[in-house]
Scaffold this motif. Sequence first.
Motif, PDB file in Angstrom:
ATOM      1  N   ILE A 104     -38.719  -2.023  -1.399  1.00 12.71           N
ATOM      2  CA  ILE A 104     -40.118  -2.458  -1.315  1.00 12.71           C
ATOM      3  C   ILE A 104     -41.068  -1.340  -1.721  1.00 12.71           C
ATOM      4  O   ILE A 104     -40.989  -0.244  -1.170  1.00 12.71           O
TER       5      ILE A 104
ATOM      6  N   VAL B  56     -42.974   2.362   1.441  1.00 11.45           N
ATOM      7  CA  VAL B  56     -43.423   1.934   2.771  1.00 11.45           C
ATOM      8  C   VAL B  56     -42.575   2.618   3.839  1.00 11.45           C
ATOM      9  O   VAL B  56     -41.354   2.447   3.867  1.00 11.45           O
TER      10      VAL B  56
ATOM     11  N   MET C 299     -47.509  -3.085   5.491  1.00 11.81           N
ATOM     12  CA  MET C 299     -47.839  -2.954   4.073  1.00 11.81           C
ATOM     13  C   MET C 299     -49.236  -2.359   3.901  1.00 11.81           C
ATOM     14  O   MET C 299     -49.471  -1.532   3.024  1.00 11.81           O
ATOM     15  N   GLU C 300     -50.175  -2.821   4.733  1.00 11.10           N
ATOM     16  CA  GLU C 300     -51.563  -2.368   4.607  1.00 11.10           C
ATOM     17  C   GLU C 300     -51.681  -0.876   4.923  1.00 11.10           C
ATOM     18  O   GLU C 300     -52.391  -0.140   4.231  1.00 11.10           O
TER      19      GLU C 300
ATOM     20  N   GLN D 248     -54.172  -7.334  -0.592  1.00 10.99           N
ATOM     21  CA  GLN D 248     -52.933  -7.825  -1.225  1.00 10.99           C
ATOM     22  C   GLN D 248     -53.283  -8.926  -2.202  1.00 10.99           C
ATOM     23  O   GLN D 248     -54.116  -9.769  -1.884  1.00 10.99           O
TER      24      GLN D 248
ATOM     25  N   HIS E 235     -50.572 -10.083  -4.873  1.00  6.74           N
ATOM     26  CA  HIS E 235     -49.371 -10.720  -5.433  1.00  6.74           C
ATOM     27  C   HIS E 235     -48.148  -9.825  -5.217  1.00  6.74           C
ATOM     28  O   HIS E 235     -48.272  -8.610  -5.195  1.00  6.74           O
ATOM     29  N   VAL E 236     -47.003 -10.476  -5.079  1.00 10.29           N
ATOM     30  CA  VAL E 236     -45.743  -9.732  -5.021  1.00 10.29           C
ATOM     31  C   VAL E 236     -45.060  -9.846  -6.383  1.00 10.29           C
ATOM     32  O   VAL E 236     -44.839 -10.957  -6.872  1.00 10.29           O
TER      33      VAL E 236
ATOM     34  N   SER F 210     -41.816  -9.426  -8.639  1.00 17.57           N
ATOM     35  CA  SER F 210     -40.399  -9.387  -8.289  1.00 17.57           C
ATOM     36  C   SER F 210     -39.459  -9.706  -9.444  1.00 17.57           C
ATOM     37  O   SER F 210     -38.324 -10.112  -9.207  1.00 17.57           O
TER      38      SER F 210
ATOM     39  N   ILE G 276     -39.048  -4.751  -5.210  1.00 18.32           N
ATOM     40  CA  ILE G 276     -40.181  -5.646  -5.415  1.00 18.32           C
ATOM     41  C   ILE G 276     -41.425  -4.832  -5.079  1.00 18.32           C
ATOM     42  O   ILE G 276     -41.366  -3.897  -4.274  1.00 18.32           O
TER      43      ILE G 276
ATOM     44  N   VAL H  32     -45.562  -4.928  -3.926  1.00 18.11           N
ATOM     45  CA  VAL H  32     -46.707  -5.699  -3.456  1.00 18.11           C
ATOM     46  C   VAL H  32     -47.957  -5.107  -4.093  1.00 18.11           C
ATOM     47  O   VAL H  32     -48.253  -3.923  -3.924  1.00 18.11           O
TER      48      VAL H  32
END
Lengths: 258, 258
Positions: free
Chosen positions: B23, B57, B63-64, B84, B86-87, B89, B121, B123
């Motif tokens: 991630i 991360v 995530m934030e 945020q 979009h992810v 991937s 992936i 974010v």
Amino acid sequence: MMDQKQEMYEFVNRGDEHYMAHISIDSVIFGFHANQLKVLLVKIRHDDRWALPGGFVRKEETMEEAADRVLRERTGLNNIFLRQFHVFSDIHRSNTEKFLELMRSEGIEVKKNNWLTQRFISVGFYALVNYEDAIPSSNWDSEVCEWFDLQNVGELILDHNKIIESALETMRRQLNFQPIGYNLLPEKFTMPELQRLYETILGKTLDRRNFQRKMLGYGILDRLEERRKGGAHKAPYLYKFNLEQYQKALKEGLQGGW
Amino acid sequence: MMDQKQEMYEFVNRGDEHYMAHISIDSVIFGFHANQLKVLLVKIRHDDRWALPGGFVRKEETMEEAADRVLRERTGLNNIFLRQFHVFSDIHRSNTEKFLELMRSEGIEVKKNNWLTQRFISVGFYALVNYEDAIPSSNWDSEVCEWFDLQNVGELILDHNKIIESALETMRRQLNFQPIGYNLLPEKFTMPELQRLYETILGKTLDRRNFQRKMLGYGILDRLEERRKGGAHKAPYLYKFNLEQYQKALKEGLQGGW
């Protein structure tokens, strides 16, 4: 064929050979029926609670492919347009103890540092579907798949109540800028039925005259010659969406603020 | 103190003790200056290309929180409201060969199945900031941090061009429903300056009279007594956003379709 317990053992202890660690998917599928906003839930085998249809991401899948597959496997629903809306990443969102307890009661050994006992972030997807078209089914790890009234979902596993709330907020925000209803209502509907959909999503009542004036002002509805039959009152007109104008409004936005 | 090579070795070979595998985060920071939409990029050490400010991360971060920290570490920017959007991937979005090549040229051994050679992936986050407030700096793994004209970003690493394009699309879509400009323009601005911002984001010219009529119709601007000094033409009025109305419009939406 592996028996079910063997299949579960493989998934729990060697699933990370096929699935990405740390990443899951949860889908909020909304439908509308009998003046109620519905959400599709699955009952996880070996647990007495309900959950959003969700799962994991295979190493060779994008998030979107995984979301499609997971929904198909869990619910039997195919070709639904799912949208990503948020990544949920609270560090305490998983519940390892509950998972280990279930595995113990199933007699399935879980090795230390098992991938399912580690932290997961979950990518939330949502969709609006025609309630009538959806035929909820289930698969090996979810015993039952059913529509719930949004008010009656009760306490779901993990942070799934929060994920639904967030999907609903996304939809409410959208309602201020974009038309809604094409996938939620039957092809022909009355103005009160459309208003009831808006009221249900917004969680408040709207003035009938204002609603009608605003909706007609958007130019996205075609009034039909037919009226709704039956009922004591004067039969209300039927409408359907003008798809060309509806698509245009989706793209360009509408004056909202319901 | 570890020397830099030792620090890099630790990060590459034991980073997964502290960071989540698979991630990452990438942030698209937009600014507006001299009638140009700018984006903040960093030059990665040991690579000749530029990249979005991004990173990994930590196991104890949301995530934030990670996006905030990564932006601070990479650019020196603090307290920016990141969203945020979009992810990303695609399964081939990473470039393991390039990474291994860099490590070889640095003389850093990379063990088999190293966490950084696996699939990630990412974010995507974005923010609109006041160009004048941002003081780009850099840190140990990014040599330089600079504003680029959006037209001149060139070929970035991985799928970062695509991530910028997607952030821009998100912003364009928003422009049809929501006001923009509060964080991008100085406190006082002229109507042509506001129009230029819209035109830059949309990538097309707009009719001057229509633009002015529409913007004033929103009720989100206060016209000041002052006029812009200097210049050959009649001095244009200065405006500022009426924050209360601006916030209301953010929430309730605007009739758009630029």
